[in-house]
Design a protein around this motif. Structure first.
Motif, PDB file in Angstrom:
ATOM      1  N   GLY A   1      39.438  -7.555   3.734  1.00 17.91           N
ATOM      2  CA  GLY A   1      39.120  -6.147   3.955  1.00 17.91           C
ATOM      3  C   GLY A   1      40.056  -5.567   4.991  1.00 17.91           C
TER       4      GLY A   1
ATOM      5  N   VAL B   1      32.574  -2.852   3.415  1.00  6.81           N
ATOM      6  CA  VAL B   1      33.777  -3.684   3.374  1.00  6.81           C
ATOM      7  C   VAL B   1      33.500  -5.033   4.029  1.00  6.81           C
ATOM      8  N   ILE B   2      32.879  -5.002   5.209  1.00  2.10           N
ATOM      9  CA  ILE B   2      32.563  -6.235   5.920  1.00  2.10           C
ATOM     10  C   ILE B   2      31.673  -7.149   5.074  1.00  2.10           C
TER      11      ILE B   2
ATOM     12  N   CYS C   1      33.592  -8.708   1.965  1.00  2.00           N
ATOM     13  CA  CYS C   1      34.839  -9.456   2.187  1.00  2.00           C
ATOM     14  C   CYS C   1      34.590 -10.648   3.106  1.00  2.00           C
TER      15      CYS C   1
ATOM     16  N   THR D   1      37.857  -9.348   7.492  1.00  3.66           N
ATOM     17  CA  THR D   1      38.166  -7.919   7.538  1.00  3.66           C
ATOM     18  C   THR D   1      39.029  -7.623   8.760  1.00  3.66           C
TER      19      THR D   1
ATOM     20  N   VAL E   1      30.779  -1.572  11.369  1.00  2.00           N
ATOM     21  CA  VAL E   1      31.094  -2.981  11.163  1.00  2.00           C
ATOM     22  C   VAL E   1      29.893  -3.871  11.451  1.00  2.00           C
TER      23      VAL E   1
ATOM     24  N   LYS F   1      30.821 -14.124   8.398  1.00  8.56           N
ATOM     25  CA  LYS F   1      31.743 -13.013   8.171  1.00  8.56           C
ATOM     26  C   LYS F   1      32.747 -12.938   9.327  1.00  8.56           C
TER      27      LYS F   1
ATOM     28  N   TYR G   1      35.835 -10.930  11.528  1.00  4.93           N
ATOM     29  CA  TYR G   1      36.371  -9.633  11.917  1.00  4.93           C
ATOM     30  C   TYR G   1      37.590  -9.846  12.806  1.00  4.93           C
TER      31      TYR G   1
END
Length: 454
Positions: free
Chosen positions: A193, A236-237, A240, A243, A263, A271, A273
């Motif tokens: 992402g 998106v987070i 995916c 991201t 987010v 997940k 980031y």
């Protein structure tokens, strides 16, 4: 026109990244450095510097055929010095060949053809019997690992072996262990992402797509061609695996994480980031704690470079935080950048990036002050640049920045408001540890005055 044979030892012009075409010589690579997959590659050494590179045939032009054109279009002092080095080489070459030229051998796999339009016709490089390299350049470790000519939307899946180089400060950088992968990269199978499609973000997403990554983007506006469109950052987070986000300042970065449908609402255990923005250490530490508290993984990875370098995939990435996530991002970092460093715990990358930008911003303020003082005292600005380029400050950065100014090319490589923001944050970083930053403070005042005139 009959085909022209190219042999090891021939002179060429090599175009690498955002830099002007540079004179180089085809040389035999060290035997431990394998040729990239495909036939259309040269290994060259550049004149006037200790850089080497595997270069695709389309990045090269024969030296003598294009000499007049290249010299006409490039006026930098470092460039002229490199051309002078070529001429000196040609003078010393006259007569019997040197020992290193006798030792040149073309690898058996190095058959290639180059078709150019117009009267310059066809160039062919025919194979000869290979032999072991007799002598390796002691400066070879400085060869250019990064290539800027990326494949189109398709990619050639290859295996890139990596090695992690650590020093006493525990900083690390990802480098190619050999060059068998310079022709492309093997994209991760993880869903990627990307949040933020400004001037820098768009270039990064384009290079991720070109390298075969699956990318879902969010920008609140238009979709990036070839990518998927997420409705919110949270979406998106949640959809995916990893991201990335690139935002202009700390406030925007925090709003993206904490805001409605932000987010944080999409973070679940596992997940990932990755924050590519340049913020302050307190902000990035706070964001990291929030992400990790939800079971997510966090990596700060501010990028250094301008819009052109973003488009060319030539950014520098400074990363800190989750080491495993850093390694998971290797194919993405190779797509968007020329090198990446891992600097340890969260906050270190931001601090280092602010210091780097502080030095760069202060340097540019001093250079422009010198140019205007030269003009005000009746001195030649071009002569000032020539003198600087013969001294210890000589660099491609200095030469190109000053040439742009002297030629009236004022198109920004980096927006004024962003460099002033970074100087302000660097000064605050110094204040937090009671460390004076008088030079940065003076430069910051210059940029603040310039902003007021904008």
């Amino acid at each position: 026109m009959a085909p022209v044979r190219l042999r090891l030892g021939d002179l060429v012009w090599g175009k690498l990244g955002p830099y002007p075409p540079w004179p180089a010589k085809i040389i035999n690579p060290p035997e431990e450095l394998k040729k990239p997959r495909g036939k259309k590659w040269y290994f060259v050494k550049f004149f006037g510097m200790e850089d080497h590179a595997w270069m695709k045939v389309g990045q090269l032009k024969p030296y003598h055929a294009y000499k007049e054109e290249m010299i006409k279009n490039n006026k930098g002092k470092l460039f002229q010095q490199a051309v002078d080095d070529v001429e000196e080489f040609l003078e010393t070459k006259q007569g019997s060949p040197s020992q290193d030229e006798k030792d040149f051998a073309i690898p058996e796999s190095a058959t290639m053809k180059w078709m150019t339009p117009g009267p310059k016709a066809t160039f062919e490089w025919q194979p000869t019997a290979s032999e072991p390299l007799k002598e390796t350049d002691p400066h070879f470790h400085q060869f250019l690992l990064s290539q800027t000519e990326k494949p189109a939307i398709y990619y050639q899946a290859i295996t890139k072996k990596l090695k992690i180089c650590e020093d006493e400060t525990e900083s690390t950088s990802i480098q190619a262990a050999d060059s068998t992968v310079v022709n492309g990269i093997a994209p991760t199978d993880k869903k990627i992402g990307f949040l933020g499609l400004g001037l820098m973000g768009s270039g990064m997403v384009s290079n991720l797509l070109k390298m075969g990554h699956t990318v879902t983007v969010w920008n609140g506006t238009a979709e990036k061609e070839g990518s998927r469109l997420g409705r919110t950052p949270a979406e998106v987070i949640s959809t995916c695996d990893i991201t990335f986000a690139y935002l202009p300042d700390p406030k925007t970065a925090k709003d993206l994480v904490l805001g409605p449908s932000g987010v944080l609402q999409g973070i679940r255990p596992g997940k990932c980031y990755v924050d590519l923005s340049t913020e302050d250490a307190d902000t990035v530490t706070e964001l990291a704690q929030l992400i990790v508290s939800r079971g997510g993984r966090f990596l700060e990875a501010p990028v250094s470079g301008n819009q052109q370098q973003s488009n060319d995939g030539m950014l520098m990435i400074l990363a800190a935080g989750d080491r495993g996530l850093y390694e998971d991002c290797s194919s993405c970092f190779q797509a968007i950048g020329k090198t990446s460093f891992f600097l340890g715990e969260v906050g270190n990358a931001t601090k280092m990036m602010l210091i780097v930008n502080m030095v760069q911003g202060s340097f540019m303020a001093t250079i422009t002050e010198g140019l205007t003082l030269a003009q005000g005292t009746g001195q030649s600005q071009q002569t000032l640049l020539d003198i600087l380029n013969q001294g210890q400050l000589a660099s491609v950065f200095l030469d190109q920045k000053c040439q742009n100014i002297l030629q009236g090319n004022l198109k920004p490589d980096f927006y004024l408001k962003h460099i002033q923001k970074d100087l302000r944050l660097a000064i605050a970083l110094g204040s937090a540890v009671n460390h004076p930053t008088p030079m940065a403070a003076a430069a910051n005042e210059v940029y603040k005055r310039a902003k007021a005139l904008d």
